[in-house]
Design a protein around this motif. Structure first.
Motif, mmCIF file in Angstrom:
data_model
loop_
_atom_site.group_PDB
_atom_site.id
_atom_site.type_symbol
_atom_site.label_atom_id
_atom_site.label_comp_id
_atom_site.label_asym_id
_atom_site.label_seq_id
_atom_site.Cartn_x
_atom_site.Cartn_y
_atom_site.Cartn_z
ATOM 1 N N SER A 46 28.205 101.079 142.241
ATOM 2 C CA SER A 46 27.436 99.893 142.612
ATOM 3 C C SER A 46 28.232 98.624 142.338
ATOM 4 C CB SER A 46 26.120 99.852 141.842
ATOM 5 O OG SER A 46 26.360 99.507 140.480
ATOM 6 N N ASP A 47 27.681 97.496 142.727
ATOM 7 C CA ASP A 47 28.316 96.209 142.446
ATOM 8 C C ASP A 47 28.399 95.914 140.954
ATOM 9 O OD1 ASP A 47 29.055 95.432 144.958
ATOM 10 O OD2 ASP A 47 27.458 93.951 145.230
ATOM 11 N N ASP A 48 27.617 96.633 140.150
ATOM 12 C CA ASP A 48 27.661 96.407 138.708
ATOM 13 C C ASP A 48 29.057 96.615 138.146
ATOM 14 O OD1 ASP A 48 24.975 95.937 138.871
ATOM 15 O OD2 ASP A 48 24.348 97.652 137.662
ATOM 16 N N TRP A 50 31.804 95.426 138.917
ATOM 17 C CA TRP A 50 32.650 94.233 138.842
ATOM 18 C C TRP A 50 32.390 93.436 137.576
ATOM 19 C CZ3 TRP A 50 36.002 96.001 141.717
ATOM 20 C CH2 TRP A 50 35.741 96.538 142.972
ATOM 21 N N ARG A 58 39.619 93.333 141.297
ATOM 22 C CA ARG A 58 38.800 93.765 142.431
ATOM 23 C C ARG A 58 39.640 94.137 143.650
ATOM 24 N NH1 ARG A 58 33.307 92.446 144.471
ATOM 25 N NH2 ARG A 58 33.351 92.760 146.717
ATOM 26 N N LEU A 62 39.255 97.984 145.047
ATOM 27 C CA LEU A 62 38.339 98.200 146.170
ATOM 28 C C LEU A 62 39.023 98.902 147.338
ATOM 29 C CD1 LEU A 62 35.484 97.699 147.306
ATOM 30 C CD2 LEU A 62 36.357 95.547 148.242
ATOM 31 N N GLU A 65 33.630 99.243 151.463
ATOM 32 C CA GLU A 65 32.295 98.774 151.138
ATOM 33 C C GLU A 65 31.278 99.581 151.930
ATOM 34 O OE1 GLU A 65 32.441 94.586 152.016
ATOM 35 O OE2 GLU A 65 33.201 94.095 150.016
ATOM 36 N N ARG A 88 25.720 94.508 151.090
ATOM 37 C CA ARG A 88 26.439 95.671 150.576
ATOM 38 C C ARG A 88 25.575 96.444 149.580
ATOM 39 N NH1 ARG A 88 30.486 93.029 148.838
ATOM 40 N NH2 ARG A 88 29.625 92.713 146.755
ATOM 41 N N SER A 90 27.021 99.409 147.984
ATOM 42 C CA SER A 90 27.903 99.997 146.982
ATOM 43 C C SER A 90 29.357 99.808 147.398
ATOM 44 C CB SER A 90 27.593 101.491 146.801
ATOM 45 O OG SER A 90 27.653 102.169 148.050
ATOM 46 N N ASN A 91 30.237 100.274 146.537
ATOM 47 C CA ASN A 91 31.671 100.145 146.757
ATOM 48 C C ASN A 91 32.355 101.496 146.560
ATOM 49 O OD1 ASN A 91 31.854 96.893 146.386
ATOM 50 N ND2 ASN A 91 30.524 97.780 144.825
ATOM 51 N N HIS A 345 18.461 99.645 144.141
ATOM 52 C CA HIS A 345 19.768 99.583 143.497
ATOM 53 C C HIS A 345 20.190 101.014 143.191
ATOM 54 C CE1 HIS A 345 22.812 98.921 140.426
ATOM 55 N NE2 HIS A 345 22.795 97.619 140.670
#
Length: 363
Positions: A46-48, A50, A58, A62, A65, A88, A90-91, A345
């Motif tokens: 997830s974005d968490d 970062w 990043r 990465l 996305e 977005r 997730s990554n 999420h």
């Protein structure tokens, strides 16, 4: 004597080593091989994520996305049920480089991170823990004895530390496998196949790095055969095959008088995906904030803190996983009814009940 010795320098171990060193403690951390290898799990996060790495990391980490997922009850040709967001979801990241980045952060904070060091013995005493450590030939060979006031067992699902001090095992361990097709794919949806018993198989586009295929299932299931069937259905050849245990369900306690577990060693994972990167690092933060190596009573504070942070999400995640075992007609009915734009999420099952998600369902 060190304040903390950390066994295992994956995301949870590196994060704790960093936070404890930042708090002024004397920290040593041992990794049996090279940090980040061998690859043991997916890099779909997830974005968490970062919030745990330097901003400048990043770009290097990465790979792609993701904006949604296509759920299927059968193979690639079966009906897809899409779940997506306009923003977005997730990554996809370089999983090996993530571990190295987190370990570098620990070093920069002052932790002594030692690669090629295998902890072979754990002797917990009244006032300290004595570790026997075997050094790889490339770092000088031989053995050494290291003493610390407390030890953080961050050494994965088959934890030597957990066994050495007699802490209970996770509720279960799934068998996970994954491998890669090197054909570039910048698609922004992952594919989830509810075809593995009590769990699922997946396809994750990783941009220029290719495509990841994987699945997990309980012990006794021929996961290699199921994986071959998955890649045959997609008509791809894969390489860099990885296999390992996925712990699910934390035990009643993850602490003794001077030893505590974090991450996969404590089964601090998402029951509905098996992922543990974010949960393990959240628990590492809880440990760094609550544990005083001079006061064993503070280990009770850690037990309370990480469970306050994660127990509800883990409990709800178990309920979601039960849906993987529903009869196929019921799965299709539920997926058809719920598919579409979501407001959830990926690390927080509780977000399924959020106002944002419920509004989108009502649409």
């Amino acid at each position: 004597m060190y304040d903390f010795a950390v066994v295992g320098v994956g995301p949870a171990g590196a994060r704790f080593a960093r936070r404890a060193a930042e708090a002024g403690y004397d920290v040593v951390a041992f990794e049996k091989g090279e940090v980040g290898t061998p690859l043991a799990c997916s890099g779909h996060v997830s974005d968490d994520i970062w919030g745990y790495v330097p901003d400048e990391a990043r770009e290097e980490l990465l790979q792609n996305e993701v904006y949604g997922a296509r759920f299927r009850v059968g193979g690639p040709d079966s009906t897809p049920y899409p779940f997506y967001k306009e923003e977005r979801v997730s990554n996809v990241i370089d999983r090996v480089e993530l571990d190295r980045t987190l370990a570098d952060c620990a070093r920069e904070a002052g932790a002594d991170v030692r690669e090629g060091h295998t902890v072979t013995g754990v002797d917990e005493r009244d006032d300290r823990v004595v570790l026997e450590v075997k050094k790889a030939d490339r770092v000088g060979g031989g053995t050494e004895t290291v003493e610390a006031r407390m030890v953080a067992g961050c050494d994965g699902p088959v934890s030597r530390v957990r066994r050495a001090v007699g802490l209970p095992e996770p509720e279960e361990k799934l068998h996970g496998v994954l491998a890669f097709d090197r054909t570039p794919d910048g698609g922004d949806f992952v594919d989830v196949h509810l075809t593995a018993p009590t769990f699922f198989a997946w396809r994750i586009p990783r941009g220029e790095a290719g495509v990841e295929y994987g699945l997990a299932a309980p012990p006794g299931v021929e996961v290699n055969d199921m994986f071959d069937a998955l890649t045959d259905a997609y008509d791809v050849e894969t390489d860099h095959f990885c296999s390992g245990a996925i712990p699910v369900g934390p035990p009643e306690t993850v602490t003794t008088d001077r030893v505590f577990l974090i991450g996969d060693a404590a089964a601090q994972t998402k029951p509905f995906t098996g992922g543990g990167i974010r949960y393990g690092m959240a628990a590492a933060d809880a440990a760094a904030e609550t544990i005083d190596p001079a006061d064993p009573a503070t280990l009770d504070d850690y037990e309370s803190a990480w469970r306050d942070e994660l127990a509800r999400e883990i409990r709800l995640g178990k309920l979601i996983r039960k849906c993987y075992s529903l009869p196929e007609p019921v799965q299709r009915l539920g997926l058809r009814a719920l598919s579409g734009e979501i407001g959830v999420h990926m690390d927080r099952p509780s977000s399924f009940f959020s106002r944002t998600h419920l509004r989108r369902l009502l649409r």
